[in-house]
Design an enzyme around this catalytic site. Structure first.
Site, PDB file in Angstrom:
ATOM      1  N   HIS A  18       0.835  -1.201   0.000  1.00 34.88           N
ATOM      2  CA  HIS A  18       0.000   0.000   0.000  1.00 34.88           C
ATOM      3  C   HIS A  18       0.874   1.258   0.000  1.00 34.88           C
ATOM      4  CE1 HIS A  18      -3.058  -2.712   2.221  1.00 34.88           C
ATOM      5  NE2 HIS A  18      -3.525  -2.521   1.008  1.00 34.88           N
ATOM      6  N   LYS A  42     -16.208  -7.984   4.474  1.00 30.62           N
ATOM      7  CA  LYS A  42     -15.087  -8.499   5.273  1.00 30.62           C
ATOM      8  C   LYS A  42     -15.310  -8.236   6.756  1.00 30.62           C
ATOM      9  CE  LYS A  42     -11.418  -7.838   1.864  1.00 30.62           C
ATOM     10  NZ  LYS A  42     -10.264  -7.035   1.478  1.00 30.62           N
TER      11      LYS A  42
HETATM   12  N1  COA Z   1      -0.230  -4.105  -1.944  1.00 30.03           N
HETATM   13  C1  COA Z   1      -0.579  -4.975  -1.005  1.00 30.03           C
HETATM   14  N2  COA Z   1      -1.848  -5.403  -0.810  1.00 30.03           N
HETATM   15  C2  COA Z   1      -2.774  -4.906  -1.631  1.00 30.03           C
HETATM   16  C3  COA Z   1      -2.480  -3.993  -2.652  1.00 30.03           C
HETATM   17  C4  COA Z   1      -1.149  -3.590  -2.786  1.00 30.03           C
HETATM   18  N3  COA Z   1      -0.765  -2.737  -3.726  1.00 30.03           N
HETATM   19  N4  COA Z   1      -3.626  -3.700  -3.308  1.00 30.03           N
HETATM   20  C5  COA Z   1      -4.587  -4.405  -2.723  1.00 30.03           C
HETATM   21  N5  COA Z   1      -4.067  -5.132  -1.712  1.00 30.03           N
HETATM   22  C6  COA Z   1      -4.781  -6.083  -0.854  1.00 30.03           C
HETATM   23  C7  COA Z   1      -5.523  -5.448   0.276  1.00 30.03           C
HETATM   24  O1  COA Z   1      -4.714  -5.365   1.437  1.00 30.03           O
HETATM   25  C8  COA Z   1      -6.654  -6.438   0.465  1.00 30.03           C
HETATM   26  O2  COA Z   1      -6.150  -7.520   1.221  1.00 30.03           O
HETATM   27  P1  COA Z   1      -7.097  -8.429   2.142  1.00 30.03           P
HETATM   28  O3  COA Z   1      -8.172  -8.985   1.242  1.00 30.03           O
HETATM   29  O4  COA Z   1      -6.167  -9.439   2.631  1.00 30.03           O
HETATM   30  O5  COA Z   1      -7.659  -7.514   3.199  1.00 30.03           O
HETATM   31  C9  COA Z   1      -6.953  -6.953  -0.928  1.00 30.03           C
HETATM   32  O6  COA Z   1      -5.767  -6.714  -1.647  1.00 30.03           O
HETATM   33  C10 COA Z   1      -8.101  -6.274  -1.627  1.00 30.03           C
HETATM   34  O7  COA Z   1      -7.865  -4.880  -1.625  1.00 30.03           O
HETATM   35  P2  COA Z   1      -8.975  -3.865  -2.185  1.00 30.03           P
HETATM   36  O8  COA Z   1      -9.439  -4.314  -3.515  1.00 30.03           O
HETATM   37  O9  COA Z   1      -8.441  -2.493  -2.066  1.00 30.03           O
HETATM   38  O10 COA Z   1     -10.201  -4.152  -1.230  1.00 30.03           O
HETATM   39  P3  COA Z   1     -10.439  -3.581   0.186  1.00 30.03           P
HETATM   40  O11 COA Z   1     -11.339  -4.508   0.909  1.00 30.03           O
HETATM   41  O12 COA Z   1      -9.166  -3.264   0.860  1.00 30.03           O
HETATM   42  O13 COA Z   1     -11.209  -2.210  -0.111  1.00 30.03           O
HETATM   43  C11 COA Z   1     -12.965  -0.759  -0.934  1.00 30.03           C
HETATM   44  C12 COA Z   1     -12.449  -2.201  -0.829  1.00 30.03           C
HETATM   45  C13 COA Z   1     -13.012  -0.117   0.435  1.00 30.03           C
HETATM   46  C14 COA Z   1     -12.014   0.039  -1.818  1.00 30.03           C
HETATM   47  C15 COA Z   1     -14.372  -0.811  -1.585  1.00 30.03           C
HETATM   48  O14 COA Z   1     -15.190  -1.663  -0.804  1.00 30.03           O
HETATM   49  C16 COA Z   1     -14.977   0.578  -1.654  1.00 30.03           C
HETATM   50  O15 COA Z   1     -14.682   1.340  -2.545  1.00 30.03           O
HETATM   51  N6  COA Z   1     -15.864   0.900  -0.685  1.00 30.03           N
HETATM   52  C17 COA Z   1     -16.484   2.211  -0.603  1.00 30.03           C
HETATM   53  C18 COA Z   1     -17.993   2.133  -0.757  1.00 30.03           C
HETATM   54  C19 COA Z   1     -18.362   2.265  -2.201  1.00 30.03           C
HETATM   55  O16 COA Z   1     -18.278   3.305  -2.804  1.00 30.03           O
HETATM   56  N7  COA Z   1     -18.817   1.137  -2.774  1.00 30.03           N
HETATM   57  C20 COA Z   1     -19.221   1.075  -4.161  1.00 30.03           C
HETATM   58  C21 COA Z   1     -18.050   0.794  -5.059  1.00 30.03           C
HETATM   59  S1  COA Z   1     -18.546  -0.329  -6.289  1.00 30.03           S
END
Ligand code: COA
Length: 174
Positions: A18, A42
């Site tokens: 990140h 989650k």
């Molecule tokens: N390096 C390391 N890990 C990474 C990474 C990187 N560059 N990019 C992603 N990851 C990991 C994250 O740590 C996460 O790991 P985990 O599943 O073990 O927790 C996984 O990859 C998925 O990451 P991400 O796709 O960013 O999902 P998230 O759960 O962290 O976040 C949101 C999701 C919050 C971005 C999404 O739910 C959101 O936008 N919510 C806001 C509400 C909204 O507007 N919803 C409508 C959108 S359709």
């Protein structure tokens, strides 16, 4: 006009992967707002204030990065702060399908905010927050996986909570 982007995620907890995306985005945009969100799909290990606090400490030395908590739709937040882009990191082809779908939904909701993907570097391709949690709760080394400045506190909390869970299960067995 300031070029602002938002970088959303659950950051449970922030990893070096990140931090890499944040630094890259900070080199491209005038301002990066890291948005800590609740992913309803989650169960989060750290609460939202802890997660935001870990990120604040990790980015303290990067001038053009702010941290905020997202309450509601991402695109509404982006519109409110005048962000021109949503930044997301891509680690592998497997990330793409989900991220592409999210990008299309966000585009449908607000056509003015574009999603920009930044690829992870090779050393971070395997990294995720749940990998850090799994390794850390077993008392194993997470140095190099999370930013140095928050390493000790994350490790301590992971071990402490894991011990509490184990005590709870041991109690329930008898
Ligand atoms: N390096 C390391 N890990 C990474 C990474 C990187 N560059 N990019 C992603 N990851 C990991 C994250 O740590 C996460 O790991 P985990 O599943 O073990 O927790 C996984 O990859 C998925 O990451 P991400 O796709 O960013 O999902 P998230 O759960 O962290 O976040 C949101 C999701 C919050 C971005 C999404 O739910 C959101 O936008 N919510 C806001 C509400 C909204 O507007 N919803 C409508 C959108 S359709």
């Amino acid at each position: 006009m300031q070029k602002i982007c938002v970088y959303p995620g659950s950051f449970d907890p922030i990893t070096m992967g990140h931090l890499e995306i944040i630094k890259n985005a900070a080199n491209i945009f005038d301002k990066v707002i890291v948005l800590v969100a609740i992913n309803p799909g989650k169960t989060h290990f750290f609460n939202i204030n802890e997660r935001a606090d870990f990120i604040r400490k990790s980015v303290a030395e990067i001038e053009n990065v702010e941290v905020d908590i997202l309450d509601g739709l991402l695109v509404n937040y982006a519109k409110k702060v005048g962000a021109m882009a949503i930044v997301k990191g891509l680690r592998a082809v497997s990330d793409f399908e989900y991220e592409f779908q999210m990008a299309l939904v966000n585009k449908k909701l607000n056509n003015e905010t574009q999603t920009i993907f930044i690829p992870a570097s090779q050393e971070n391709l395997y990294l995720s927050s749940s990998i850090v949690r799994q390794i850390g709760t077993m008392g194993e080394q997470i140095k190099g996986l999370v930013p140095d400045v928050v390493h000790d506190i994350i490790k301590e909390k992971l071990i402490k909570r894991n011990n509490l869970e184990e005590e709870k299960w041991a109690f329930m067995k008898y």
